[in-house]
Design a protein around this motif. Sequence first.
Motif, PDB file in Angstrom:
ATOM      1  N   ARG A 145       0.829  -1.214   0.000  1.00  0.00           N
ATOM      2  CA  ARG A 145       0.000   0.000   0.000  1.00  0.00           C
ATOM      3  C   ARG A 145       0.861   1.260   0.000  1.00  0.00           C
ATOM      4  N   GLN A 146       2.145   1.094   0.319  1.00  0.00           N
ATOM      5  CA  GLN A 146       3.078   2.226   0.248  1.00  0.00           C
ATOM      6  C   GLN A 146       3.876   2.073  -1.049  1.00  0.00           C
ATOM      7  N   HIS A 147       3.172   2.242  -2.166  1.00  0.00           N
ATOM      8  CA  HIS A 147       3.742   1.909  -3.484  1.00  0.00           C
ATOM      9  C   HIS A 147       4.112   3.131  -4.299  1.00  0.00           C
ATOM     10  N   THR A 150       3.787  10.563  -2.768  1.00  0.00           N
ATOM     11  CA  THR A 150       3.001  11.773  -3.041  1.00  0.00           C
ATOM     12  C   THR A 150       3.533  12.969  -2.257  1.00  0.00           C
ATOM     13  N   ALA A 151       4.386  12.707  -1.273  1.00  0.00           N
ATOM     14  CA  ALA A 151       5.019  13.783  -0.498  1.00  0.00           C
ATOM     15  C   ALA A 151       6.440  13.324  -0.224  1.00  0.00           C
ATOM     16  N   ARG A 152       7.126  13.954   0.714  1.00  0.00           N
ATOM     17  CA  ARG A 152       8.467  13.507   1.066  1.00  0.00           C
ATOM     18  C   ARG A 152       8.317  12.291   1.960  1.00  0.00           C
ATOM     19  N   GLU A 153       8.262  11.102   1.348  1.00  0.00           N
ATOM     20  CA  GLU A 153       7.981   9.883   2.104  1.00  0.00           C
ATOM     21  C   GLU A 153       8.723   8.694   1.525  1.00  0.00           C
ATOM     22  N   SER A 154       8.780   7.628   2.317  1.00  0.00           N
ATOM     23  CA  SER A 154       9.528   6.432   1.922  1.00  0.00           C
ATOM     24  C   SER A 154       8.765   5.615   0.884  1.00  0.00           C
ATOM     25  N   LEU A 155       9.506   4.876   0.065  1.00  0.00           N
ATOM     26  CA  LEU A 155       8.919   3.951  -0.905  1.00  0.00           C
ATOM     27  C   LEU A 155       9.224   2.527  -0.438  1.00  0.00           C
ATOM     28  N   ASP A 156       8.478   2.093   0.560  1.00  0.00           N
ATOM     29  CA  ASP A 156       8.808   0.860   1.280  1.00  0.00           C
ATOM     30  C   ASP A 156       8.728  -0.397   0.419  1.00  0.00           C
ATOM     31  N   ALA A 158       9.050  -0.815  -2.873  1.00  0.00           N
ATOM     32  CA  ALA A 158      10.157  -0.870  -3.828  1.00  0.00           C
ATOM     33  C   ALA A 158      11.464  -1.252  -3.126  1.00  0.00           C
ATOM     34  N   LEU A 159      11.692  -0.675  -1.945  1.00  0.00           N
ATOM     35  CA  LEU A 159      12.906  -0.989  -1.181  1.00  0.00           C
ATOM     36  C   LEU A 159      12.957  -2.469  -0.810  1.00  0.00           C
ATOM     37  N   ALA A 160      11.802  -3.005  -0.379  1.00  0.00           N
ATOM     38  CA  ALA A 160      11.744  -4.411   0.038  1.00  0.00           C
ATOM     39  C   ALA A 160      12.043  -5.336  -1.138  1.00  0.00           C
ATOM     40  N   LEU A 161      11.465  -5.038  -2.298  1.00  0.00           N
ATOM     41  CA  LEU A 161      11.698  -5.868  -3.486  1.00  0.00           C
ATOM     42  C   LEU A 161      13.183  -5.859  -3.867  1.00  0.00           C
ATOM     43  N   GLN A 162      13.786  -4.677  -3.858  1.00  0.00           N
ATOM     44  CA  GLN A 162      15.209  -4.580  -4.202  1.00  0.00           C
ATOM     45  C   GLN A 162      16.073  -5.322  -3.185  1.00  0.00           C
ATOM     46  N   GLU A 163      15.671  -5.257  -1.923  1.00  0.00           N
ATOM     47  CA  GLU A 163      16.431  -5.936  -0.870  1.00  0.00           C
ATOM     48  C   GLU A 163      16.386  -7.453  -1.072  1.00  0.00           C
ATOM     49  N   LEU A 164      15.211  -7.989  -1.385  1.00  0.00           N
ATOM     50  CA  LEU A 164      15.071  -9.432  -1.600  1.00  0.00           C
ATOM     51  C   LEU A 164      15.923  -9.891  -2.784  1.00  0.00           C
ATOM     52  N   VAL A 165      15.897  -9.113  -3.868  1.00  0.00           N
ATOM     53  CA  VAL A 165      16.688  -9.466  -5.050  1.00  0.00           C
ATOM     54  C   VAL A 165      18.182  -9.422  -4.733  1.00  0.00           C
ATOM     55  N   SER A 166      18.587  -8.423  -3.951  1.00  0.00           N
ATOM     56  CA  SER A 166      20.015  -8.306  -3.608  1.00  0.00           C
ATOM     57  C   SER A 166      20.472  -9.466  -2.712  1.00  0.00           C
ATOM     58  N   MET A 167      19.506 -10.118  -2.029  1.00  0.00           N
ATOM     59  CA  MET A 167      19.838 -11.257  -1.171  1.00  0.00           C
ATOM     60  C   MET A 167      19.857 -12.576  -1.943  1.00  0.00           C
ATOM     61  N   GLY A 168      19.530 -12.521  -3.228  1.00  0.00           N
ATOM     62  CA  GLY A 168      19.615 -13.723  -4.046  1.00  0.00           C
ATOM     63  C   GLY A 168      18.289 -14.338  -4.443  1.00  0.00           C
ATOM     64  N   VAL A 169      17.178 -13.638  -4.198  1.00  0.00           N
ATOM     65  CA  VAL A 169      15.864 -14.157  -4.621  1.00  0.00           C
ATOM     66  C   VAL A 169      15.721 -13.980  -6.134  1.00  0.00           C
ATOM     67  N   HIS A 178      -1.423  -4.470  -4.934  1.00  0.00           N
ATOM     68  CA  HIS A 178      -2.180  -3.214  -4.854  1.00  0.00           C
ATOM     69  C   HIS A 178      -1.915  -2.345  -6.084  1.00  0.00           C
ATOM     70  N   ASP A 179      -0.677  -2.332  -6.529  1.00  0.00           N
ATOM     71  CA  ASP A 179      -0.314  -1.665  -7.782  1.00  0.00           C
ATOM     72  C   ASP A 179       0.848  -2.449  -8.383  1.00  0.00           C
ATOM     73  N   SER A 180       0.593  -3.151  -9.482  1.00  0.00           N
ATOM     74  CA  SER A 180       1.612  -4.048 -10.049  1.00  0.00           C
ATOM     75  C   SER A 180       2.822  -3.293 -10.593  1.00  0.00           C
ATOM     76  N   ARG A 181       2.718  -1.967 -10.708  1.00  0.00           N
ATOM     77  CA  ARG A 181       3.860  -1.193 -11.230  1.00  0.00           C
ATOM     78  C   ARG A 181       5.045  -1.157 -10.275  1.00  0.00           C
ATOM     79  N   VAL A 182       4.856  -1.664  -9.043  1.00  0.00           N
ATOM     80  CA  VAL A 182       6.000  -1.713  -8.122  1.00  0.00           C
ATOM     81  C   VAL A 182       7.110  -2.604  -8.683  1.00  0.00           C
ATOM     82  N   GLN A 183       6.763  -3.506  -9.618  1.00  0.00           N
ATOM     83  CA  GLN A 183       7.788  -4.368 -10.204  1.00  0.00           C
ATOM     84  C   GLN A 183       8.820  -3.573 -11.005  1.00  0.00           C
ATOM     85  N   ASN A 184       8.519  -2.314 -11.316  1.00  0.00           N
ATOM     86  CA  ASN A 184       9.505  -1.458 -12.004  1.00  0.00           C
ATOM     87  C   ASN A 184      10.758  -1.261 -11.154  1.00  0.00           C
TER      88      ASN A 184
END
Length: 395
Positions: A145-147, A150-156, A158-169, A178-184
């Motif tokens: 839901r934090q995808h 809209t203001a100065r805020e975290s993109l949680d 996207a960060l989680a997806l990148q973290e999983l990939v960096s760990m070898g997933v 909620h919004d499939s565009r997070v895969q970008n």
Amino acid sequence: MSKREEKRNLQTIPVGSLGLIPLEGCRGLGKQVDDYLVRWRTERESEHHDSLAFSGYRRPSYIIGAKVPRFGSGEAKGMILESVRGADLYILVDVANYSLTYSLCGHENHMSPDDHYQDLKRIIAAVGGKARRITVIMPFLYESRQHKRTARESLDCALALQELVSMGVDNIITFDAHDSRVQNAIPLSGFETVQPAYQFIKGLVSNVKGLNIDADHMMVVSPDEGGMSRAIYIANVLGLDMGMFYKRRDYTQIVDGRNPIVAHEFLGSSVEGKDLLIIDDMISSGESVLEVAYALKKKGANRIFIFATFGLFTAGIEPFDKAYDDGVITNVLTTNLIYQTPELLSRKWYINCDLSKYIAYIIDTLNHDSSISDLLNPVERIQTIIARYKAGELD
């Protein structure tokens, strides 16, 4: 063996020895998935079973022992209890299971999505790069839901997806993101968002009699503009009209982290006398979808069915009990992809849509490195079950 199982009579060499690691919050679903895989692989005929490439193909269970013990301070560690070297691993995690608790300095602490996500990383870390491939099946996508910003805020998310990939997933499979565009955020890695449209239709026609599934008697409604694509898909597949609500918000104030909704405005043709399918990705508090249901009932709607992939029910199920008693809603359909309370499962108005067989099909097919495109596109299966319902074959 049914036609569906024959269709998945997979002959290609598996990527590696299949291993399932359902985290604690996903044990029940993981066991159901494992049961399907054990049965299919015992029944499946293949001349290659004695070859080295199919070593360990048939086993009494594909679940690999793993645990996440905690210290008294609330800190934890991930442990894999058997070899995963060269395995094709599928890690299942339900970040929405708040029923699990742990001791934190003597206090009972309920596990939050952050705790579940951290445990997932601990298990991946415990694998230590020894698996041939790691696929994470996370039905409710963490922080989905934090995808967007809209203001100065975290993109949680996207960060989680990148973290999983960096760990070898290698692959991430989720349901109704909620919004499939997070895969970008991870454009070079595998990401699938699966729609449980067939399971909803199956749950409806298997439990409700006397439905006339045509444009004169039924209509699909999206409760907001964000869910339009889901509603359009089911409306097109079933040949129904659709309508939508848009939320009029008060942008001058913020309540509980969001702008409060002033009113729901309906766009669409008359709903009078029609059965309605309200389709959304999740029921959070349920306030929004129930407001929509009450508004549609005032417009003369007949029976109202609510489809939502994830039933979080963060404000409890009493508002739905009242809506059912008031004759506003007929049934609510959600999936077993996330934790369901015993109270919810006992309700007359609730229909549980089981996704364990579908997940087992996806795992079985991916382990053989075969295409899952037919599994991701359920149009043919939906039209077949509708035809059987109209012919009276589902009684």
